[in-house]
Design an enzyme around this catalytic site. Sequence first.
Site, PDB file in Angstrom:
ATOM      1  N   GLY A   1      -0.392  27.648  46.888  1.00  0.00           N
ATOM      2  CA  GLY A   1      -1.647  28.241  46.425  1.00  0.00           C
ATOM      3  C   GLY A   1      -1.975  27.785  45.017  1.00  0.00           C
ATOM      4  O   GLY A   1      -1.154  27.179  44.328  1.00  0.00           O
TER       5      GLY A   1
ATOM      6  N   ARG B   1      -6.850  21.682  51.682  1.00  0.00           N
ATOM      7  CA  ARG B   1      -5.767  20.706  51.811  1.00  0.00           C
ATOM      8  C   ARG B   1      -5.143  20.805  53.192  1.00  0.00           C
ATOM      9  O   ARG B   1      -5.315  21.828  53.885  1.00  0.00           O
ATOM     10  CB  ARG B   1      -4.704  21.006  50.749  1.00  0.00           C
TER      11      ARG B   1
ATOM     12  N   ASP C   1       0.208  19.497  50.343  1.00  0.00           N
ATOM     13  CA  ASP C   1      -0.685  20.346  49.541  1.00  0.00           C
ATOM     14  C   ASP C   1      -1.534  19.507  48.590  1.00  0.00           C
ATOM     15  O   ASP C   1      -2.449  20.024  47.953  1.00  0.00           O
ATOM     16  CB  ASP C   1       0.121  21.388  48.750  1.00  0.00           C
ATOM     17  N   ASN C   2      -1.231  18.225  48.502  1.00  0.00           N
ATOM     18  CA  ASN C   2      -2.034  17.340  47.660  1.00  0.00           C
ATOM     19  C   ASN C   2      -2.841  16.362  48.503  1.00  0.00           C
ATOM     20  O   ASN C   2      -3.257  15.315  48.016  1.00  0.00           O
ATOM     21  CB  ASN C   2      -1.138  16.567  46.680  1.00  0.00           C
TER      22      ASN C   2
HETATM   23  P1  AMP Z   1       1.363  20.144  41.950  1.00  0.00           P
HETATM   24  O1  AMP Z   1       2.717  19.535  42.002  1.00  0.00           O
HETATM   25  O2  AMP Z   1       0.667  20.014  40.636  1.00  0.00           O
HETATM   26  O3  AMP Z   1       0.495  19.730  43.094  1.00  0.00           O
HETATM   27  O4  AMP Z   1       1.585  21.732  42.086  1.00  0.00           O
HETATM   28  C1  AMP Z   1       2.329  22.295  43.135  1.00  0.00           C
HETATM   29  C2  AMP Z   1       2.175  23.797  43.087  1.00  0.00           C
HETATM   30  O5  AMP Z   1       2.664  24.327  41.860  1.00  0.00           O
HETATM   31  C3  AMP Z   1       0.744  24.301  43.206  1.00  0.00           C
HETATM   32  O6  AMP Z   1       0.765  25.492  43.946  1.00  0.00           O
HETATM   33  C4  AMP Z   1       0.364  24.556  41.778  1.00  0.00           C
HETATM   34  O7  AMP Z   1      -0.664  25.498  41.666  1.00  0.00           O
HETATM   35  C5  AMP Z   1       1.664  25.076  41.206  1.00  0.00           C
HETATM   36  N1  AMP Z   1       1.763  24.874  39.765  1.00  0.00           N
HETATM   37  C6  AMP Z   1       1.922  23.707  39.113  1.00  0.00           C
HETATM   38  N2  AMP Z   1       1.993  23.894  37.783  1.00  0.00           N
HETATM   39  C7  AMP Z   1       1.879  25.227  37.585  1.00  0.00           C
HETATM   40  C8  AMP Z   1       1.870  26.065  36.421  1.00  0.00           C
HETATM   41  N3  AMP Z   1       2.019  25.569  35.197  1.00  0.00           N
HETATM   42  N4  AMP Z   1       1.721  27.402  36.616  1.00  0.00           N
HETATM   43  C9  AMP Z   1       1.595  27.917  37.836  1.00  0.00           C
HETATM   44  N5  AMP Z   1       1.594  27.185  38.953  1.00  0.00           N
HETATM   45  C10 AMP Z   1       1.731  25.861  38.845  1.00  0.00           C
HETATM   46 MG    MG Z   2      -1.184  20.084  43.859  1.00  0.00          MG
END
Ligand code: AMP
Ligand code: MG
Length: 499
Positions: A94, A187, A256-257
Site C-alpha cells: 500500500g 498496480r 507493486d511497481n
Molecule cells: P518501493 O520499494 O519504493 O516501491 O516501496 C515499497 C513499499 O514500501 C511501498 O508500499 C511503499 O509505500 C513503502 N515505503 C517505501 N518507503 C517508505 C517510507 N519511507 N515510509 C513508509 N513506507 C514506505
Molecule cells: Mg513502489
Amino acid sequence: MHSNPPPSTQIVFDNSYAQLPGQFHARQNPTAVSSPALIKVNERLAHDLNLDVNYLTSPTGVQMLAGNHVPQGSDPIAMAYAGHQFGNWVPQLGDGRAILLGEVLDRDGARVDLQLKGAGRTRYSRNGDGRAWLGPVLREYVVSEAMAALNIPTTRALACVTTGEHVLREEAFPGAVLTRVAQGHIRVGTFEYFAARGDTPSLRILADYAIDRFYPDARDAPAPHLSLLKSVLARQAELIAKWMGVGFIHGVMNTDNMSVVGETIDYGPCAFIDAYHPQTVFSYIDQMGRYAYANQPDMGKWNLTRFASTLLPLVHPDEDAAVDMAQDALDTFRDVFADAWTAIFRAKLGLSMQEDEDPALIQGLLDLMAENQADFTQTFRGLSGLLGSEAIPENNPVRGLFNDPSAFDGWVNMWRVRLARETRSEPDMRSEMRAVNPAYIPRNHRVEKMITAAVDGDFSFFDRLLDVLSRPFDDQPQFASYQTPPKPSEVVQQTFCGT
Ligand code: AMP
Ligand code: MG
C-alpha cells in the site's frame, strides 16, 4: 482581504478512485511539514493539465505541494496494494508515504492522478516514516521527465518542494515531497491484494474500474477480463522493449511497481547503461541480478503471470477453462515482446523494411558492444555518421568506442549491405535515426552529481540536467560533455535503494 486565489485558478478535481468502497484505500490527509520551499514546478506539464502555474507557485500552492494545505475538491487517500518483491509475496504494502490528492482532467479530457510522494505516514507505512529525501525525489523528477522526452510512457513530475525537515536514512538528509502525475496508480499488486484475500467481488470492481478508465475497448470484448489481460500484456511488452531501446534498467520490477496502464512507475535504483553489458545491475538490493537489463522481459512476463492468476475467477467460471485462456494469452508475450523489440532496434539501425535476418544483425551489434565495452547510447547515436559506402575512417568516433575497432568494421560492412536494400534517401535515414537514438540520457554519474550539489543547496545542476534532457535528440553542442560516459573515477558503483 484574504489571499485565496479566485476559484478559476484552483484545481478542479474529479475523483473516481476515492469513490470506490473502503477496502480500496484509507482516507489520509498529508502530514504538515515545518517550512516548505518550492524547488520546481513543471510549467509545461502544468499547462497540459490545465493547472495554473501562478497558483502552484503561490504561497498557498507551495503549501499544497508540501501537504500542508489540502485544496478544495481533494479527497486524499492512500491506496491499498500488495506485491511480490524480488519474488517474495508480501500480502500488504500500500501507499506508505504517497497520498493521492485526487484526479484531474487534462486539456484533452484524459484523467490523471495527482499524488504527493513523501507526504507522511499512512495506514500502510509499516515501519517507514512516510517521508522521502531530496536525492530520490530529484532523481525521480529528472529521470521520469527524461523518459517522457524520450517518448517512453511514464509517470510525470509536476513539482517538488523541500520540507525544511530532515529525514533519517544512512544519515540525516533534507526532506522533500514530489508531486507525481500518472494516468493511474493501479498496480499488478493492487489486483494481488484482493485476489490473495479471495475477495472476488472487490477484484471485479477493480478490474471493471481499470477497464473503464484505461481500456474502454475491452468493455465490449467477448471476454472483457481476458481482454484486459491481453491489453496490459501488450502495453508492458512494448514498455519494456522501449526501456531496452534506451538502455534503461528499472531496478525494482516488483509487482507493486508494475502499473496496469503501462507507464514506467517508481523510480528507485534505476539507471541507464553506459558501457553495454546485458547483465548490468545497479541496485545493491538486487544482488542476484533478478532485474538485470536483459532479464527485464522475463521478469515482465513473470509479473504478468501473477496478474493473470488474479484474474482467473473473472475470466471464466470454470477454473480449468480460465487457466487455459490465461495461459494462451501469456504464451503470446514472447512474440509480442520480440516484435516490439525488433521494431525498435530496426529503427535504431535505420531499417524500415522487415527482413528475417534483422534480429541477428541487431544481436550481432549488441554482442560486439558487450565484448568491447562500447557505450550503448553513443554507439547508436553515432551510427548515422556511418551511412554511405565510403571507407570507414580510422578516427570515426563510434569505432573508437570499441576495444577492438576492427571487429566493429566487420559489423558495419554487414549493416551496409543490409542498408543497400532500403529505399529511402540517406538524409532521410540519417534524420530518422537521429530521432530515435538519443544523444542525451540521464547518465548515472550526472544524476549523482546533481543530487550531491542539491544536498549542498546548489540546484543549478538539477536545472541544467532537466534542460539538457528535455531535448534528448538534439545535438546541443554547448552541452556536449553531457553526452559522454563517466571517466573511471566518476563511475557510480551502486544506486541507493532510492527511499
Ligand atoms: P518501493 O520499494 O519504493 O516501491 O516501496 C515499497 C513499499 O514500501 C511501498 O508500499 C511503499 O509505500 C513503502 N515505503 C517505501 N518507503 C517508505 C517510507 N519511507 N515510509 C513508509 N513506507 C514506505
Ligand atoms: Mg513502489
